[in-house]
Motif scaffolding. Structure first.
Motif, PDB file in Angstrom:
ATOM      1  N   SER A  75      48.456  40.913  44.564  1.00  0.00           N
ATOM      2  CA  SER A  75      49.461  39.873  44.731  1.00  0.00           C
ATOM      3  C   SER A  75      49.806  39.697  46.200  1.00  0.00           C
ATOM      4  O   SER A  75      49.854  40.662  46.969  1.00  0.00           O
ATOM      5  N   GLY A  80      47.713  34.355  31.640  1.00  0.00           N
ATOM      6  CA  GLY A  80      46.469  34.542  32.386  1.00  0.00           C
ATOM      7  C   GLY A  80      45.190  34.487  31.593  1.00  0.00           C
ATOM      8  O   GLY A  80      44.111  34.696  32.153  1.00  0.00           O
ATOM      9  N   THR A 118      42.963  31.675  33.041  1.00  0.00           N
ATOM     10  CA  THR A 118      42.576  32.025  34.406  1.00  0.00           C
ATOM     11  C   THR A 118      41.489  33.085  34.412  1.00  0.00           C
ATOM     12  O   THR A 118      40.503  32.989  35.151  1.00  0.00           O
ATOM     13  N   GLY A 153      46.426  32.178  41.816  1.00  0.00           N
ATOM     14  CA  GLY A 153      47.330  31.813  40.740  1.00  0.00           C
ATOM     15  C   GLY A 153      48.780  31.926  41.163  1.00  0.00           C
ATOM     16  O   GLY A 153      49.171  32.888  41.818  1.00  0.00           O
ATOM     17  N   GLU A 183      52.681  31.928  39.659  1.00  0.00           N
ATOM     18  CA  GLU A 183      53.508  32.085  38.460  1.00  0.00           C
ATOM     19  C   GLU A 183      54.826  32.711  38.882  1.00  0.00           C
ATOM     20  O   GLU A 183      54.876  33.472  39.856  1.00  0.00           O
ATOM     21  N   VAL A 230      52.952  37.530  35.282  1.00  0.00           N
ATOM     22  CA  VAL A 230      52.341  38.162  36.455  1.00  0.00           C
ATOM     23  C   VAL A 230      51.820  39.548  36.092  1.00  0.00           C
ATOM     24  O   VAL A 230      50.698  39.928  36.460  1.00  0.00           O
ATOM     25  N   MET A 240      48.659  39.167  34.076  1.00  0.00           N
ATOM     26  CA  MET A 240      47.515  38.755  34.891  1.00  0.00           C
ATOM     27  C   MET A 240      47.022  39.896  35.771  1.00  0.00           C
ATOM     28  O   MET A 240      45.812  40.079  35.944  1.00  0.00           O
ATOM     29  N   ARG A 277      43.743  36.203  43.151  1.00  0.00           N
ATOM     30  CA  ARG A 277      44.956  36.720  43.780  1.00  0.00           C
ATOM     31  C   ARG A 277      46.141  35.974  43.160  1.00  0.00           C
ATOM     32  O   ARG A 277      45.987  34.884  42.609  1.00  0.00           O
ATOM     33  N   ILE A 278      47.328  36.544  43.294  1.00  0.00           N
ATOM     34  CA  ILE A 278      48.532  36.001  42.675  1.00  0.00           C
ATOM     35  C   ILE A 278      49.630  35.843  43.717  1.00  0.00           C
ATOM     36  O   ILE A 278      49.766  36.680  44.618  1.00  0.00           O
ATOM     37  N   GLN A 302      53.756  35.226  43.281  1.00  0.00           N
ATOM     38  CA  GLN A 302      54.878  35.073  42.357  1.00  0.00           C
ATOM     39  C   GLN A 302      56.011  34.368  43.093  1.00  0.00           C
ATOM     40  O   GLN A 302      56.868  34.992  43.715  1.00  0.00           O
TER      41      GLN A 302
END
Length: 261
Positions: free
Chosen positions: A60, A89, A92, A106, A108, A114, A117, A130-131, A133
């Motif tokens: 993340s 997710g 995704t 992504g 979220e 999260v 995912m 990668r995320i 938040q």
């Protein structure tokens, strides 16, 4: 392919693209948007909580008010697709596994999604996801460089069905105007919804953005690369509709017609 974990060092952002007359897109001006989500105390499983505690630093990215470098974040040069509101997710994960040659970022806001995912990334051995938040409008405005994305996915966003809540819908002219500036020439925007009034608003808003062109007449068929979710399958079995929209930023000038028109 050599993929590394995200680095905290970020480049200085490029100047924002101005509209005719020198103004920034409305959604690019801080403090001008209404959030399309409301934080609620939702259920989170032990697995999701553990993933948040142990995997966030690996997969993340923290929100930042500076443009990021995709090559640095993913450890390689590759087309990058942004997905807004990936839920738990499932979609995704399937798309990222099927398209290892692309990067997927992504966005979220909810902890359960999260955490889910993060667990999917780890369990599936995904290295191209990668995320972030954080609020999608602020991520788009502050973190995504202009003309840098190969695509954007917005699947089943909250329809906010009550009329007094329509202002909270994500797909609004100001946001789409900003989003279009983040698409590279030839890149696409793919939206899907199972709420017909929202589909009609999406079509109207996207068709009204001069930087984008519809890839077909009206709504599109669901492309094979967008997996059909369990929720969607159940809805279709009950007779509910699903509407896909696929627009693109033409390869030519931002206000020119499609090259193949």
């Amino acid at each position: 392919m050599n993929m590394t974990t995200p680095s905290p060092a970020l480049p200085i952002p490029a100047a924002e693209p101005a509209l005719a007359g020198g103004e920034l897109p409305k959604a690019a001006r801080p403090g001008t948007h209404i959030r399309s989500f409301v934080h609620r105390r939702g259920h989170i499983t032990l697995s999701q909580k553990e993933a948040l505690e142990t995997l966030t630093d690996t997969w993340s990215l923290p929100y930042t008010d500076r443009h990021i470098s995709f090559a640095q974040v993913f450890g390689r040069e590759a087309p990058t697709v942004l997905e807004i509101g990936f839920g738990m997710g499932e979609t995704t994960e399937k798309i990222a596994l099927a398209q290892p040659e692309r990067n997927f970022l992504g966005v979220e806001v909810f902890n359960a999604g999260v955490g889910a995912m993060l667990r999917r990334i780890e369990d599936s051995g995904l290295r191209n996801v990668r995320i972030v938040q954080h609020d999608a409008v602020e991520v788009m405005r502050d973190m995504i460089p202009p003309a840098s994305l190969a695509g954007v996915h917005i699947y089943f966003p909250d329809p906010w069905p009550k009329k007094r809540h329509h202002k909270r819908r994500l797909i609004q002219p100001a946001f789409i105007e900003l989003l279009a500036t983040r698409l590279a020439p030839g890149a696409y925007l793919h939206c899907a919804t199972d709420w017909q009034p929202y589909a009609e608003q999406m079509l109207e808003v996207l068709s009204g953005e001069p930087q984008l062109c519809n890839t077909c007449e009206g709504y599109a068929e669901r492309p094979a690369w967008r997996p059909q979710t369990k929720f969607e399958t159940r809805g279709l079995r009950l007779g509910h509709g699903v509407w896909d929209l696929i627009f693109e930023r033409p390869p030519a000038s931002r206000y020119s017609p499609r090259a193949d028109a």
